[in-house]
Design an enzyme around this catalytic site. Sequence first.
Site, PDB file in Angstrom:
ATOM      1  N   CYS A  95       6.447  10.109  14.961  1.00  0.00           N
ATOM      2  CA  CYS A  95       5.101  10.479  15.416  1.00  0.00           C
ATOM      3  C   CYS A  95       4.413   9.329  16.148  1.00  0.00           C
ATOM      4  O   CYS A  95       3.765   9.529  17.167  1.00  0.00           O
ATOM      5  CB  CYS A  95       4.210  10.844  14.228  1.00  0.00           C
ATOM      6  SG  CYS A  95       5.007  11.830  12.978  1.00  0.00           S
ATOM      7  N   ASP A  96       4.529   8.132  15.603  1.00  0.00           N
ATOM      8  CA  ASP A  96       3.681   7.030  16.069  1.00  0.00           C
ATOM      9  C   ASP A  96       4.397   5.997  16.940  1.00  0.00           C
ATOM     10  O   ASP A  96       3.745   5.161  17.561  1.00  0.00           O
ATOM     11  CB  ASP A  96       3.074   6.301  14.851  1.00  0.00           C
ATOM     12  CG  ASP A  96       2.151   7.205  14.053  1.00  0.00           C
ATOM     13  OD1 ASP A  96       1.617   8.164  14.637  1.00  0.00           O
ATOM     14  OD2 ASP A  96       1.968   6.963  12.843  1.00  0.00           O
ATOM     15  N   CYS A 132       5.509   7.474   9.727  1.00  0.00           N
ATOM     16  CA  CYS A 132       6.170   8.436  10.621  1.00  0.00           C
ATOM     17  C   CYS A 132       6.481   7.775  11.965  1.00  0.00           C
ATOM     18  O   CYS A 132       5.647   7.780  12.873  1.00  0.00           O
ATOM     19  CB  CYS A 132       5.307   9.687  10.807  1.00  0.00           C
ATOM     20  SG  CYS A 132       6.166  10.989  11.721  1.00  0.00           S
TER      21      CYS A 132
HETATM   22  P1  FAD Z   1       1.118  19.439   5.141  1.00  0.00           P
HETATM   23  O1  FAD Z   1       0.524  18.866   6.374  1.00  0.00           O
HETATM   24  O2  FAD Z   1       2.005  18.583   4.322  1.00  0.00           O
HETATM   25  O3  FAD Z   1      -0.100  19.994   4.282  1.00  0.00           O
HETATM   26  C1  FAD Z   1       0.055  20.699   3.118  1.00  0.00           C
HETATM   27  C2  FAD Z   1      -1.259  20.604   2.389  1.00  0.00           C
HETATM   28  O4  FAD Z   1      -1.400  21.691   1.489  1.00  0.00           O
HETATM   29  C3  FAD Z   1      -1.395  19.390   1.461  1.00  0.00           C
HETATM   30  O5  FAD Z   1      -1.588  18.197   2.122  1.00  0.00           O
HETATM   31  C4  FAD Z   1      -2.568  19.817   0.603  1.00  0.00           C
HETATM   32  O6  FAD Z   1      -3.780  19.578   1.288  1.00  0.00           O
HETATM   33  C5  FAD Z   1      -2.317  21.338   0.468  1.00  0.00           C
HETATM   34  N1  FAD Z   1      -1.747  21.626  -0.856  1.00  0.00           N
HETATM   35  C6  FAD Z   1      -0.717  20.995  -1.487  1.00  0.00           C
HETATM   36  N2  FAD Z   1      -0.527  21.500  -2.724  1.00  0.00           N
HETATM   37  C7  FAD Z   1      -1.445  22.485  -2.885  1.00  0.00           C
HETATM   38  C8  FAD Z   1      -1.769  23.370  -3.933  1.00  0.00           C
HETATM   39  N3  FAD Z   1      -1.104  23.353  -5.094  1.00  0.00           N
HETATM   40  N4  FAD Z   1      -2.798  24.248  -3.755  1.00  0.00           N
HETATM   41  C9  FAD Z   1      -3.477  24.298  -2.589  1.00  0.00           C
HETATM   42  N5  FAD Z   1      -3.214  23.465  -1.554  1.00  0.00           N
HETATM   43  C10 FAD Z   1      -2.220  22.577  -1.690  1.00  0.00           C
HETATM   44  N6  FAD Z   1       3.763  15.361  13.035  1.00  0.00           N
HETATM   45  C11 FAD Z   1       3.708  15.570  14.380  1.00  0.00           C
HETATM   46  O7  FAD Z   1       4.243  16.581  14.850  1.00  0.00           O
HETATM   47  N7  FAD Z   1       3.035  14.701  15.196  1.00  0.00           N
HETATM   48  C12 FAD Z   1       2.391  13.603  14.730  1.00  0.00           C
HETATM   49  O8  FAD Z   1       1.821  12.812  15.501  1.00  0.00           O
HETATM   50  C13 FAD Z   1       2.444  13.354  13.336  1.00  0.00           C
HETATM   51  N8  FAD Z   1       1.840  12.267  12.787  1.00  0.00           N
HETATM   52  C14 FAD Z   1       1.912  12.054  11.433  1.00  0.00           C
HETATM   53  C15 FAD Z   1       1.297  10.924  10.916  1.00  0.00           C
HETATM   54  C16 FAD Z   1       1.347  10.680   9.556  1.00  0.00           C
HETATM   55  C17 FAD Z   1       0.662   9.447   9.010  1.00  0.00           C
HETATM   56  C18 FAD Z   1       2.051  11.576   8.686  1.00  0.00           C
HETATM   57  C19 FAD Z   1       2.103  11.307   7.207  1.00  0.00           C
HETATM   58  C20 FAD Z   1       2.678  12.694   9.224  1.00  0.00           C
HETATM   59  C21 FAD Z   1       2.621  12.938  10.590  1.00  0.00           C
HETATM   60  N9  FAD Z   1       3.254  14.038  11.163  1.00  0.00           N
HETATM   61  C22 FAD Z   1       3.162  14.277  12.496  1.00  0.00           C
HETATM   62  C23 FAD Z   1       4.013  14.985  10.343  1.00  0.00           C
HETATM   63  C24 FAD Z   1       3.137  16.217  10.095  1.00  0.00           C
HETATM   64  O9  FAD Z   1       1.895  15.787   9.601  1.00  0.00           O
HETATM   65  C25 FAD Z   1       3.809  17.150   9.092  1.00  0.00           C
HETATM   66  O10 FAD Z   1       5.108  17.485   9.538  1.00  0.00           O
HETATM   67  C26 FAD Z   1       3.008  18.432   8.959  1.00  0.00           C
HETATM   68  O11 FAD Z   1       1.662  18.147   8.630  1.00  0.00           O
HETATM   69  C27 FAD Z   1       3.597  19.324   7.873  1.00  0.00           C
HETATM   70  O12 FAD Z   1       2.792  20.445   7.789  1.00  0.00           O
HETATM   71  P2  FAD Z   1       2.785  21.428   6.550  1.00  0.00           P
HETATM   72  O13 FAD Z   1       2.071  22.622   7.043  1.00  0.00           O
HETATM   73  O14 FAD Z   1       4.132  21.586   5.988  1.00  0.00           O
HETATM   74  O15 FAD Z   1       1.890  20.786   5.426  1.00  0.00           O
END
Ligand code: FAD
Length: 313
Positions: free
Chosen positions: A139-140, A136
């Site tokens: 982000c980083d 990302c």
């Molecule tokens: P996610 O964070 O994708 O989480 C969803 C979670 O739901 C899954 O990981 C799992 O645990 C759970 N899940 C999945 N399938 C199922 C199922 N069938 N049943 C039950 N549970 C399930 N964004 C920023 O704004 N700032 C940052 O500094 C930043 N740093 C990042 C660093 C890295 C290395 C990465 C990979 C991403 C980063 N991001 C950052 C992006 C950010 O993490 C994502 O945009 C955000 O987390 C998305 O949130 P979400 O709620 O859609 O779900």
Amino acid sequence: MENIIIIGSGPAAHTAAIYCGRANLNPLMFEGMMAGGIAAGGQLTTTTEVENFPGFPDGISGPDLMARMREQSVKCGATIETVTVDKVNFKSRPLKVIAGKDTIDAKTIILATGATAKRMNLPGEDRLWQRGISACAVCDGALPIFRNKPLVIIGGGDSAIEEATHLTKYASKVYIIHRRDELRASKAMQNRAFANDKIEIVWDSVPVEALGAQVLSDVKIKNVKTEEEQVIEASGLFYAIGHLPNTAFLENQVDLDATGYIATKPGTAQTSVEGVFACGDVQDKRYRQAVTAAGTGCMAALEAEKYLFENSA
Ligand code: FAD
Ligand code: NDP
């Protein structure tokens, strides 16, 4: 029968849980058990400092931020099960969620299962992950270790170009390593890359090894046509080779777009199934930020609340 089941555990799911809890809807959240290979709490549990989530002027670690969101969800009235949802059935009413041997009925469902950034698992990658290697750039990229240093982006799509352009604000130079001799990115994005003096595109090439003792120092790449290898000095290696939305468990019971993301009606969290809402990265392949995920989590909760009000007998 549950009013609302929230599937997922990232910022989108927890924001939805906080809003639904405060509306006295007693939401039930399935946060997953290493679903999609990621711990409950989602993608931010895989990172170190988060410096762009409002309210934390000194930054906060990703796992801490998610622990706080979880605590707030529970405080607001959510019940959380550390269980992965295996299947859903949206073909009849009530809606059904299947987890292991249990089938749970619900009036509305919020899908917030996120996406997983693709990685290449290069030699050296596990050791240097978050020590120069990231998935990302937005982000980083601003971290001090990347300032005025040469950096490498892998990929040739819109994300690669957008992120490479973003990184030129901090880097001395950005190499885009692309496996073909033409970019997949849109023409407008391509022109942006070609016009930027700090960007150099290395065609027909793939990374083969991440090098460095404590932190990344160099990336070994290979030309796929000539097989020739070279080592590029780089303090950062950013993957922009696509994401996999966590939608396999839905077995096409809601409409997905051509790349597998849940299709929502523009400007809303409404999916193709009435009473089923989607938020966060599972329906957003463009912004992919914690704060945008949280924002759409709020939208999904408010829409679910309105749906319940309008459909209560
Ligand atoms: P996610 O964070 O994708 O989480 C969803 C979670 O739901 C899954 O990981 C799992 O645990 C759970 N899940 C999945 N399938 C199922 C199922 N069938 N049943 C039950 N549970 C399930 N964004 C920023 O704004 N700032 C940052 O500094 C930043 N740093 C990042 C660093 C890295 C290395 C990465 C990979 C991403 C980063 N991001 C950052 C992006 C950010 O993490 C994502 O945009 C955000 O987390 C998305 O949130 P979400 O709620 O859609 O779900
Ligand atoms: P894409 O799938 O479009 O591009 C992925 C890129 O990574 C491709 O160039 C692909 O190469 C390369 N790649 C994939 N796997 C590997 C691998 N194993 N090794 C080496 N290279 C690999 O993903 P994006 O994240 O770029 O874009 C996703 C969607 O989001 C697209 O629809 C895009 O248009 C959109 N988007 C739009 C933006 C905007 O308009 N501002 C910004 C960001 C994304 P190859 O080309 O050879 O397949």
